[in-house]
Scaffold this active site. Structure first.
Site, PDB file in Angstrom:
ATOM      1  N   TRP A   7       0.873  -1.169   0.000  1.00  0.00           N
ATOM      2  CA  TRP A   7       0.000   0.000   0.000  1.00  0.00           C
ATOM      3  C   TRP A   7       0.919   1.232   0.000  1.00  0.00           C
ATOM      4  CZ3 TRP A   7      -1.677   2.927   4.736  1.00  0.00           C
ATOM      5  CH2 TRP A   7      -2.751   3.783   4.462  1.00  0.00           C
ATOM      6  N   ASP A  44       0.009  -4.422   9.941  1.00  0.00           N
ATOM      7  CA  ASP A  44      -1.072  -3.549   9.471  1.00  0.00           C
ATOM      8  C   ASP A  44      -2.252  -4.470   9.156  1.00  0.00           C
ATOM      9  OD1 ASP A  44      -2.767  -1.718   8.426  1.00  0.00           O
ATOM     10  OD2 ASP A  44      -1.373  -0.874   6.978  1.00  0.00           O
ATOM     11  N   LYS A  56     -13.095  -1.168   6.676  1.00  0.00           N
ATOM     12  CA  LYS A  56     -13.565  -2.181   5.728  1.00  0.00           C
ATOM     13  C   LYS A  56     -14.577  -3.116   6.392  1.00  0.00           C
ATOM     14  CE  LYS A  56      -9.894  -0.479   3.704  1.00  0.00           C
ATOM     15  NZ  LYS A  56      -9.544   0.116   2.447  1.00  0.00           N
TER      16      LYS A  56
HETATM   17  C1  LMR Z   1      -6.753   1.200  -0.702  1.00  0.00           C
HETATM   18  O1  LMR Z   1      -5.671   0.638  -0.640  1.00  0.00           O
HETATM   19  O2  LMR Z   1      -7.329   1.422  -1.784  1.00  0.00           O
HETATM   20  C2  LMR Z   1      -7.470   1.601   0.564  1.00  0.00           C
HETATM   21  O3  LMR Z   1      -6.748   1.170   1.672  1.00  0.00           O
HETATM   22  C3  LMR Z   1      -7.844   3.020   0.610  1.00  0.00           C
HETATM   23  C4  LMR Z   1      -6.701   3.964   0.844  1.00  0.00           C
HETATM   24  O4  LMR Z   1      -6.801   4.776   1.752  1.00  0.00           O
HETATM   25  O5  LMR Z   1      -5.724   3.934   0.109  1.00  0.00           O
END
Ligand code: LMR
Length: 402
Positions: free
Chosen positions: A131, A212, A247
């Site tokens: 992420w 996480d 979520k």
């Molecule tokens: C994502 O990865 O799309 C979600 O966790 C939303 C975000 O805040 O990035």
């Protein structure tokens, strides 16, 4: 002038997809970008359990006075129980605390602030891919991000050996960010045996896990999904867990998250806690209450809790169903493609093993919005759009063979 001379900061790659989707005038447009659960109608509905808890709060909440930098104490308790269990050894030894934060990102930030205070030279090991905000938050604190191999996005292969090899280079006191389940962005998770192996190596090397945990309930089940968080925080003397109710309670905009800290002793823990709460105070003083109050009420009420669990199960099962359907359709429409790996993966995300050019075509010619690196949100697929999406992807393969 003070406010002059900056060059424009690029968009966050995930938020950019949302922006492009919004701006598109194509009536067939499909949003496979940001990680948000959508139901069979493509709608992110408010859960019934959440609505009922909100109604309860409207009728019964009698003050909105300040809480504290730690946030809602009932929320902190029920969240901690859900993450690591009430019988966790750190609970009995008074060396664990959970503090409410604004979303999981707030938890990541506050956790890393403590890391920075304790050891500004700690490297922060981050999976490649991940992420994007993990790296961004790390850099914003002037901590050093390091990458460990995790997933081959073009081949669709989980790289456990590569991960272990890269982490063998980490030094004692370094922090390893791990995705508790439903790895964002690949959907590939460690098996329980692999988690065991990793925890053993991390213990030997003196590495600190930072789990996480944003998708509890979306892989196998609420209890099963907590394997990594429980293991890491039991086997290792110190751990951080950032968690999110965005979520699994579908309360994205209410920003109900938490940071859980496990210290090596009760004595150290008291000091660590004070620094963590100090970091909260200078950042946002206190977290917003509403989302946390809703979660606390749901998890504290037997009937509402049962209703919520069945809603989580429903969300998980729909995503699994769409994974299956996607693979089935792709095998039918483009037998020369191979997306079978998608069925085995967990949570909202997977990579489409496509070239940059093919991804560009999906976005520009079909208004199918996905991340430029190929990450898609499977929950954005519905019975109504799956043919449009799979036809478009199949055309990339069929045009190649002409
Ligand atoms: C994502 O990865 O799309 C979600 O966790 C939303 C975000 O805040 O990035």
């Amino acid at each position: 002038m003070l406010f002059s001379g900056l060059s424009e900061m690029g968009d966050d790659p995930i938020l950019l997809v949302s922006k492009m989707f919004k701006a598109s005038a194509n009536p067939n447009k499909v949003d496979l970008g940001v990680g948000v659960y959508k139901d069979a109608n493509g709608h992110t509905a408010i859960l019934n359990s959440v609505k009922k808890a909100e109604q309860y709060l409207v009728s019964n909440q009698d003050t909105k006075t300040y809480l504290s930098p730690a946030g809602n104490a009932n929320f902190n308790q029920v969240v901690q129980d859900m993450l690591i269990g009430a019988d966790h050894p750190a609970v009995h030894e008074s060396r664990v605390s959970t503090f409410q934060t604004p979303g999981g990102t707030g938890g990541v930030r506050i956790g890393l602030e403590l890391v920075k205070k304790c050891n500004p030279n700690a490297d922060i090991w981050i999976s490649n891919p991940t992420w994007p905000n993990h790296t961004a938050v790390t850099k914003s604190l002037e901590l050093k991000p390091r990458q460990y191999r995790y997933y081959d996005t073009k081949g669709g292969v989980f790289l456990f050996e590569g991960m272990m090899e890269d982490l063998s280079r980490a030094k004692s006191g370094d922090v390893v960010i791990l995705h508790g389940c439903c790895h964002n962005a690949s959907g590939a998770d460690l098996s329980n045996d692999q988690w065991d192996e990793l925890a053993t190596v991390m213990l030997e090397k003196g590495l600190v896990p930072f789990v996480d945990f944003a998708y509890q309930g979306f892989s196998r089940g609420l209890e099963e999904d907590s394997y990594a968080a429980r293991l890491m925080s039991t086997m290792l003397p110190e751990a951080l867990i950032a968690s999110s109710c965005s979520k699994n309670f579908a309360m994205y905009r209410d920003r109900a998250g938490a940071i859980t800290l496990i210290s090596s002793s009760a004595e150290e823990h008291l000091k660590n806690e004070s620094h963590m709460l100090g970091a909260v105070r200078v950042n946002y003083s206190m977290p917003p209450d509403h989302g946390a109050a809703v979660v606390a009420h749901i998890l504290g009420d037997t009937d509402l809790r049962a209703e919520w669990i069945s809603e989580v199960n429903k969300m998980r099962n729909r995503v699994k169903k769409m994974r299956k359907l996607f693979v089935l359709k792709m095998n039918e429409k483009a037998p020369n493609s191979d997306f079978n790996y998608i069925e085995e993966l967990n949570g909202l995300f997977s990579y489409l093993t496509l070239s940059a050019e093919q991804i560009h075509t999906l976005i520009n010619d079909y208004s199918i919005f996905l991340m430029a690196n190929g990450r898609i949100n499977i929950a954005g697929l519905t019975e109504a759009n799956i043919d449009y999406v799979t036809d478009a992807i199949a055309s990339l393969f069929n045009s190649e063979s002409v």
